[in-house]
Design an enzyme around this catalytic site. Structure first.
Site, PDB file in Angstrom:
ATOM      1  N   LEU A 178       0.817  -1.215   0.000  1.00 11.81           N
ATOM      2  CA  LEU A 178       0.000   0.000   0.000  1.00 11.81           C
ATOM      3  C   LEU A 178       0.848   1.261   0.000  1.00 11.81           C
ATOM      4  CD1 LEU A 178      -2.782  -0.831   2.629  1.00 11.81           C
ATOM      5  CD2 LEU A 178      -2.916  -0.989   0.145  1.00 11.81           C
ATOM      6  N   GLY A 179       2.017   1.174   0.583  1.00 13.63           N
ATOM      7  CA  GLY A 179       2.866   2.359   0.643  1.00 13.63           C
ATOM      8  C   GLY A 179       4.131   2.094   1.427  1.00 13.63           C
ATOM      9  N   HIS A 218      -0.722   7.106   7.782  1.00 13.43           N
ATOM     10  CA  HIS A 218       0.202   6.132   8.376  1.00 13.43           C
ATOM     11  C   HIS A 218       1.640   6.386   7.893  1.00 13.43           C
ATOM     12  CE1 HIS A 218       1.272   1.808   9.508  1.00 13.43           C
ATOM     13  NE2 HIS A 218       2.203   2.062   8.595  1.00 13.43           N
ATOM     14  N   GLU A 219       1.807   6.522   6.576  1.00 14.72           N
ATOM     15  CA  GLU A 219       3.168   6.654   6.038  1.00 14.72           C
ATOM     16  C   GLU A 219       3.808   7.982   6.437  1.00 14.72           C
ATOM     17  OE1 GLU A 219       4.653   4.177   5.018  1.00 14.72           O
ATOM     18  OE2 GLU A 219       3.015   2.814   4.532  1.00 14.72           O
ATOM     19  N   HIS A 222       5.257   7.673   9.727  1.00 14.47           N
ATOM     20  CA  HIS A 222       6.642   7.163   9.660  1.00 14.47           C
ATOM     21  C   HIS A 222       7.619   8.281   9.283  1.00 14.47           C
ATOM     22  CE1 HIS A 222       5.817   2.927  10.216  1.00 14.47           C
ATOM     23  NE2 HIS A 222       5.172   2.768   9.083  1.00 14.47           N
TER      24      HIS A 222
HETATM   25 ZN   LIG Z   1       4.015   1.267   8.286  1.00 14.28          ZN
END
Ligand SMILES: [Zn+2]
Length: 397
Positions: A178-179, A218-219, A222
């Protein structure tokens, strides 16, 4: 009791960030050193030895590189899909998302407004007007975590300067990915976030159950130094996400779990699977915690301090009534008269410190930071930037 340790790992390689992280740790002494510094700084914030200087909302300029194969027109995601993604980010990082109301009562006090917003860039690296979206044709069938999407010569798009822009690449990813993101401290030429086109935004080709824009949330978590909430220890309960207010949990959750889901003796409330840094469906994740927000603060006042400095300077320039000539004047900062004037001479780079007090005085976001706080922040970030540059240039790449 580690029930989920017995469950198989997700069949889909949902997020590739840890793969990239491990590759960089293996390949680069620079990265290892930078990660140690960044973790040390995050620990100082977590233990209260340092605290966030920033009160106001920070806006991060974003460029979206749409890398598409003309044989698959849906890969060329439209402007509306891009804008829908930015809208999601601006809700999620401010805890202004409607579904935050679904956070279980026991964890509501932990919900954090990270005080971060995102805006498509209005000026490109040369200073020309832009919509903040680039469209690049590729002859590739798809991409993986090897960063090929991040360079024109390998069929992707070159980044804009990653100390000034958050680079988002949107493309066909293979293998159920997904990424993936690059943690702070990595090579600038590959810094940024890559997202599958069907997991990007909430309209256009975005496909259920990843059509809530949460892959980017989410990414980018990070990218701002957040770890997976389960600590990537394959269910061992021995490693966590280095955030104090998130329960230790065995492994990732997927789908739409029922509350509570107890692992690692974390009862009665169990896993905080509704956290953006788990793997659940988009509609089942809706919170960052205060501890996670603090870790993002440590990152934004450390490895990613260039965004804070640029924001401060930009705020000073923004009002038409505040010509640049006023910026160097100490008198331009009347917001905190009780604070004795600081001597700016000690600061190594005169331009930024001179501009920052004006930023505080103009209070672009309705928050007048104290001069001394701004100067302390600037001194810290300048030393961080200098340290970082010293290490990077010593890498010999
Ligand atoms: Zn992740």
């Amino acid at each position: 009791m580690t029930q989920s340790a017995n469950f198989p790992a997700p069949a889909r390689d949902i997020c590739g960030t840890m793969l990239v992280h491990r590759r960089l740790l293996n390949d680069s002494m620079t990265y290892r050193a930078q990660r140690a510094r960044i973790e040390n700084r995050a620990l100082q914030y977590e233990t209260g030895r340092r605290s966030a200087v920033r009160n106001e909302v920070l806006t991060i300029p974003v460029v979206v590189h749409v890398v598409h194969n003309p044989a698959h027109p849906e890969q060329n995601v439209g402007d509306a899909q891009v804008h829908s993604q930015i809208d999601v980010l601006n809700r999620d990082f401010r805890a202004a998302n409607a579904d935050v109301s679904q956070v279980p009562e026991v964890w509501r006090p932990l919900v954090a407004d990270a005080r971060i917003e995102f805006a498509l860039a209005t000026r490109d690296p040369l200073g020309n007007p832009t919509e903040g979206i680039t469209r690049i044709e590729t002859d590739r069938d798809g991409f993986d975590t090897s960063d090929t999407v991040k360079a024109a010569e390998t069929g992707g798009a070159d980044p804009w300067p990653s100390d000034q822009f958050l680079n988002l690449w949107v493309c066909q990813l293979q293998g159920g990915l997904l990424g993936y993101a690059q943690f702070p401290g990595g090579p600038p030429q590959t810094d940024g976030v890559v997202i599958l086109h069907t997991a990007f935004g909430t309209t256009g080709c975005a496909a259920s159950p990843f059509d809530g824009g949460r892959t980017a949330t989410h990414e980018i978590g990070h990218w701002l130094d957040l770890l997976h909430i389960w600590g990537d220890d394959d269910g061992a309960c021995s490693n966590d996400d280095r955030v104090g207010d998130t329960p230790n949990q065995a492994s990732s959750n997927t789908g739409k779990p029922a509350f509570p889901h107890v692992t690692c003796d974390n009862g009665p409330n169990g896993d905080m699977f509704m956290n953006y840094m788990d793997y659940v469906d988009d509609e089942a994740m809706f919170m960052f915690t205060r501890g996670q927000s603090e870790r993002m603060d440590a990152c934004l006042e450390g490895a990613r301090a260039s965004f804070v400095v640029a924001h401060q300077v930009g705020t000073a320039k923004a009002p038409a009534a505040a010509p640049a000539a006023e910026a160097p004047s100490e008198a331009a900062a009347p917001a905190a008269p009780s604070v004795p004037p600081q001597a700016p001479a000690a600061a190594p780079a005169p331009a930024a410190p001179a501009a920052a007090p004006a930023a505080a005085a103009t209070g672009g976001n309705g928050h007048a930071a104290h001069d001394s706080e701004v100067e302390r922040l600037l001194r810290e970030v300048l030393s961080e930037v200098q340290d970082a540059l010293g290490i990077v240039t010593g890498d010999g790449r």
